[in-house]
Motif scaffolding. Structure first.
Motif, mmCIF file in Angstrom:
data_model
loop_
_atom_site.group_PDB
_atom_site.id
_atom_site.type_symbol
_atom_site.label_atom_id
_atom_site.label_comp_id
_atom_site.label_asym_id
_atom_site.label_seq_id
_atom_site.Cartn_x
_atom_site.Cartn_y
_atom_site.Cartn_z
ATOM 1 N N ALA A 134 5.528 -1.671 9.594
ATOM 2 C CA ALA A 134 5.962 -2.879 8.888
ATOM 3 C C ALA A 134 5.118 -3.032 7.632
ATOM 4 O O ALA A 134 4.035 -2.445 7.521
ATOM 5 C CB ALA A 134 5.794 -4.115 9.772
ATOM 6 N N VAL A 135 5.641 -3.824 6.698
ATOM 7 C CA VAL A 135 4.906 -4.168 5.477
ATOM 8 C C VAL A 135 4.737 -5.687 5.461
ATOM 9 O O VAL A 135 5.726 -6.414 5.601
ATOM 10 C CB VAL A 135 5.673 -3.719 4.211
ATOM 11 C CG1 VAL A 135 4.894 -4.082 2.948
ATOM 12 C CG2 VAL A 135 5.981 -2.225 4.258
ATOM 13 N N PHE A 136 3.516 -6.152 5.328
ATOM 14 C CA PHE A 136 3.237 -7.588 5.264
ATOM 15 C C PHE A 136 2.662 -7.909 3.889
ATOM 16 O O PHE A 136 1.508 -7.603 3.613
ATOM 17 C CB PHE A 136 2.246 -8.005 6.356
ATOM 18 C CG PHE A 136 2.831 -7.922 7.736
ATOM 19 C CD1 PHE A 136 3.505 -9.004 8.292
ATOM 20 C CD2 PHE A 136 2.726 -6.753 8.477
ATOM 21 C CE1 PHE A 136 4.066 -8.926 9.556
ATOM 22 C CE2 PHE A 136 3.292 -6.662 9.752
ATOM 23 C CZ PHE A 136 3.960 -7.751 10.297
ATOM 24 N N ALA A 137 3.482 -8.500 3.029
ATOM 25 C CA ALA A 137 3.038 -8.877 1.685
ATOM 26 C C ALA A 137 2.729 -10.363 1.689
ATOM 27 O O ALA A 137 3.636 -11.200 1.666
ATOM 28 C CB ALA A 137 4.120 -8.550 0.664
ATOM 29 N N ALA A 190 -0.329 5.039 14.293
ATOM 30 C CA ALA A 190 0.493 3.924 13.800
ATOM 31 C C ALA A 190 -0.142 3.324 12.541
ATOM 32 O O ALA A 190 -1.362 3.308 12.385
ATOM 33 C CB ALA A 190 0.625 2.866 14.887
ATOM 34 N N PHE A 191 0.728 2.815 11.670
ATOM 35 C CA PHE A 191 0.285 2.400 10.338
ATOM 36 C C PHE A 191 1.018 1.135 9.910
ATOM 37 O O PHE A 191 2.226 0.995 10.146
ATOM 38 C CB PHE A 191 0.581 3.556 9.368
ATOM 39 C CG PHE A 191 0.236 3.280 7.928
ATOM 40 C CD1 PHE A 191 -1.014 2.806 7.563
ATOM 41 C CD2 PHE A 191 1.162 3.538 6.917
ATOM 42 C CE1 PHE A 191 -1.336 2.571 6.236
ATOM 43 C CE2 PHE A 191 0.854 3.307 5.586
ATOM 44 C CZ PHE A 191 -0.390 2.827 5.249
ATOM 45 N N VAL A 192 0.284 0.206 9.304
ATOM 46 C CA VAL A 192 0.880 -1.008 8.735
ATOM 47 C C VAL A 192 0.367 -1.154 7.300
ATOM 48 O O VAL A 192 -0.810 -0.923 7.030
ATOM 49 C CB VAL A 192 0.506 -2.253 9.580
ATOM 50 C CG1 VAL A 192 0.675 -3.535 8.778
ATOM 51 C CG2 VAL A 192 1.352 -2.316 10.849
ATOM 52 N N GLN A 193 1.272 -1.500 6.402
ATOM 53 C CA GLN A 193 0.896 -1.760 5.012
ATOM 54 C C GLN A 193 0.727 -3.267 4.813
ATOM 55 O O GLN A 193 1.647 -4.035 5.129
ATOM 56 C CB GLN A 193 2.013 -1.289 4.060
ATOM 57 C CG GLN A 193 2.153 0.212 3.906
ATOM 58 C CD GLN A 193 1.273 0.773 2.785
ATOM 59 O OE1 GLN A 193 0.324 0.129 2.327
ATOM 60 N NE2 GLN A 193 1.600 1.981 2.365
ATOM 61 N N ALA A 194 -0.441 -3.665 4.275
ATOM 62 C CA ALA A 194 -0.644 -5.065 3.879
ATOM 63 C C ALA A 194 -1.021 -5.081 2.394
ATOM 64 O O ALA A 194 -2.193 -5.195 2.032
ATOM 65 C CB ALA A 194 -1.726 -5.713 4.742
ATOM 66 N N ALA A 210 -3.842 7.679 7.962
ATOM 67 C CA ALA A 210 -3.024 7.384 9.153
ATOM 68 C C ALA A 210 -2.044 8.529 9.450
ATOM 69 O O ALA A 210 -1.737 8.809 10.602
ATOM 70 C CB ALA A 210 -2.256 6.076 8.958
ATOM 71 N N ALA A 211 -1.575 9.198 8.406
ATOM 72 C CA ALA A 211 -0.609 10.292 8.590
ATOM 73 C C ALA A 211 -1.271 11.523 9.192
ATOM 74 O O ALA A 211 -0.600 12.330 9.850
ATOM 75 C CB ALA A 211 0.033 10.661 7.252
ATOM 76 N N THR A 212 -2.573 11.680 8.974
ATOM 77 C CA THR A 212 -3.230 12.940 9.335
ATOM 78 C C THR A 212 -4.239 12.810 10.477
ATOM 79 O O THR A 212 -4.480 13.785 11.181
ATOM 80 C CB THR A 212 -3.950 13.521 8.091
ATOM 81 O OG1 THR A 212 -4.715 12.485 7.466
ATOM 82 C CG2 THR A 212 -2.941 14.066 7.091
ATOM 83 N N SER A 231 -4.235 4.235 18.365
ATOM 84 C CA SER A 231 -4.807 3.219 17.473
ATOM 85 C C SER A 231 -3.871 2.909 16.304
ATOM 86 O O SER A 231 -2.903 3.626 16.057
ATOM 87 C CB SER A 231 -6.164 3.688 16.952
ATOM 88 O OG SER A 231 -7.065 3.855 18.027
ATOM 89 N N LEU A 232 -4.202 1.829 15.619
ATOM 90 C CA LEU A 232 -3.428 1.375 14.461
ATOM 91 C C LEU A 232 -4.332 1.350 13.231
ATOM 92 O O LEU A 232 -5.467 0.885 13.314
ATOM 93 C CB LEU A 232 -2.891 -0.043 14.713
ATOM 94 C CG LEU A 232 -2.271 -0.789 13.524
ATOM 95 C CD1 LEU A 232 -0.945 -0.154 13.100
ATOM 96 C CD2 LEU A 232 -2.053 -2.274 13.854
ATOM 97 N N VAL A 233 -3.814 1.837 12.117
ATOM 98 C CA VAL A 233 -4.498 1.704 10.832
ATOM 99 C C VAL A 233 -3.729 0.690 9.986
ATOM 100 O O VAL A 233 -2.505 0.794 9.832
ATOM 101 C CB VAL A 233 -4.568 3.062 10.091
ATOM 102 C CG1 VAL A 233 -4.986 2.873 8.633
ATOM 103 C CG2 VAL A 233 -5.535 4.011 10.794
ATOM 104 N N ILE A 234 -4.447 -0.294 9.458
ATOM 105 C CA ILE A 234 -3.848 -1.257 8.528
ATOM 106 C C ILE A 234 -4.452 -1.021 7.145
ATOM 107 O O ILE A 234 -5.681 -1.006 6.997
ATOM 108 C CB ILE A 234 -4.119 -2.714 8.973
ATOM 109 C CG1 ILE A 234 -3.499 -2.976 10.349
ATOM 110 C CG2 ILE A 234 -3.569 -3.702 7.939
ATOM 111 C CD1 ILE A 234 -3.769 -4.382 10.901
#
Ligand SMILES: NC(=O)c1ccc[n+]([C@@H]2O[C@H](COP(=O)([O-])OP(=O)(O)OC[C@H]3O[C@@H](n4cnc5c(N)ncnc54)[C@H](O)[C@@H]3O)[C@@H](O)[C@H]2O)c1
Ligand SMILES: [Zn+2]
Length: 354
Positions: free
Chosen positions: A162-165, A123-127, A115-117, A97-100
């Motif tokens: 990825a980082v989506f700003a 998987a991790f995405v920063q928005a 997401a790290a634990t 799974s993915l955490v945003i």
């Protein structure tokens, strides 16, 4: 602006892109997720941002669901993380799974820690949606939560995919949060990009995409260099030793970014007093702080009490007074064993009514 600034940051497992773009939540992020296969996508946000951007984002993503926590640093805790693990399980998340993280630095740190634990890491995405998170908190891979004993005492390193700003989201950012983000932008300019300071002084923070990209490049340079030679990351603490003392002694009635603004002026004045920099530096920093609508002075706090708070800062190993100071804009240095009298004098000179 006719093309998105192309930026990547070297993380532990390769480079990840930082996309700074108005509308990134509407097009680039959904396209990124659709191009990959995730069993489930959990968008973690807070109750302020859920109605503004959370639901709209989930509606654009496959197999996605929204998880909302209350707004505020007070919820950046292990107990919120525990609740989030439960929500991820209830939502059918597994190792694929993915955490945003959709929000400011609080959500980025908290969702990143989850997401790290969760299942030893998913998987991790920063928005990032706050200016501070776009230029600082979403970059560099540090994630974590607070303990009753102090901030960020439990954490991990977790690089995002990825980082989506999405700079459109900044339209709803409260003005005080905007100014606080600008304090970190100014810090970036002082560490490694003097033309950014000129830009802020002559044109203001406009166009914001360019200003963010420049601050991101500074953090990128510092965290990437730090991977090879640990110590330069400390430069990111410019102004922060003072800021943490102001925040602590005031009982956290000061906003972090506003305390950083005073801290930057204090660091510049201390640099001049120590004979490292010329007086113009302190004048430029003060002018920039004021031009950005940030405070350059404080009232009501005792310099001696601020010094005592700094002495107990965990970054001062073995009690020596260590500060990030400046030889000039763009030329930071570490100064050890700074005399108490110089620190007190710099602080006294910034005390309102003194
Ligand atoms: N991991 C790192 O390297 C790092 C670096 C710096 C700071 N941090 C952490 O970041 C946190 C501070 O981040 P912050 O300043 O973003 O605070 P925050 O996350 O609390 O956001 C500030 C406020 O603005 C609101 N907000 C955010 N974006 C908005 C938008 N687009 N529209 C309307 N409201 C919006 C939030 O809901 C919140 O109320 C702290 O917990 C700090 O420890 C982490
Ligand atoms: Zn800061």
């Amino acid at each position: 602006m006719d093309s998105a600034p192309e930026l990547t940051i070297q993380g532990a497992d390769g480079a990840y892109p930082v996309i700074i773009w108005p509308g990134a939540l509407t097009d680039a992020l959904p396209a990124f997720v659709r191009a990959r296969r995730f069993s489930r996508v959990a968008v973690i946000t807070n109750d302020t941002l859920a109605p503004l951007y959370g639901q709209a984002l989930v509606d654009r993503l496959p197999d996605a669901f929204l998880v909302t926590v209350p707004d505020g640093e007070a919820y950046k805790t292990l107990s919120t993380a525990t609740a989030l693990y439960g929500e991820l399980l209830a939502g059918g998340c597994d190792r694929a799974s993915l955490v945003i993280a959709l929000g400011g630095g609080v959500i980025g740190d908290l969702a990143g820690f989850v997401a790290a634990t969760f299942m030893r890491g998913v998987a991790f995405v920063q928005a990032p949606t706050s200016l501070l998170a776009m230029v600082d908190a979403s970059l560099g891979g540090k994630v974590g939560v607070d303990l009753p004993q102090g901030k960020n005492l439990v954490g991990a390193f977790k690089d995002p995919l990825a980082v989506f700003a999405d700079t459109e989201t900044l339209r709803t950012l409260p003005p005080v949060e905007w100014r606080c983000g600008l304090a970190e932008v100014l810090k970036a300019g002082l560490i490694a990009d003097p033309p950014l300071i000129d830009h802020l002084l002559t044109r203001g923070p406009d166009p914001i995409e360019d200003v963010i990209a420049r601050a991101v490049r500074v953090k990128k340079a510092v965290v990437e260099q730090d991977r090879l030679e640990s110590s330069v990351r400390a430069y990111l603490n410019l102004g922060h030793t003072f800021a943490h003392a102001i925040e602590g002694v005031s009982g956290y009635t000061w906003k972090h970014g506003e305390a950083v603004a005073v801290g930057l002026v204090a660091a510049a004045r201390l640099s001049v007093r120590r004979g490292l920099a010329s007086p113009d530096l302190a004048e430029t920093v003060e002018r920039a702080v004021t031009a950005l609508g940030l405070p350059a002075r404080y009232a009501g706090l005792e310099p001696a009490a601020l010094w005592d708070a700094m002495r107990h800062d965990k970054k001062w190993q073995s009690g020596t007074a260590r500060f990030v100071l400046l030889r000039a804009a763009g030329a930071p240095c570490m100064a050890a064993d700074v005399p108490r009298a110089d620190v007190i004098a710099a602080l006294e000179s910034l005390r309102e009514g003194a």
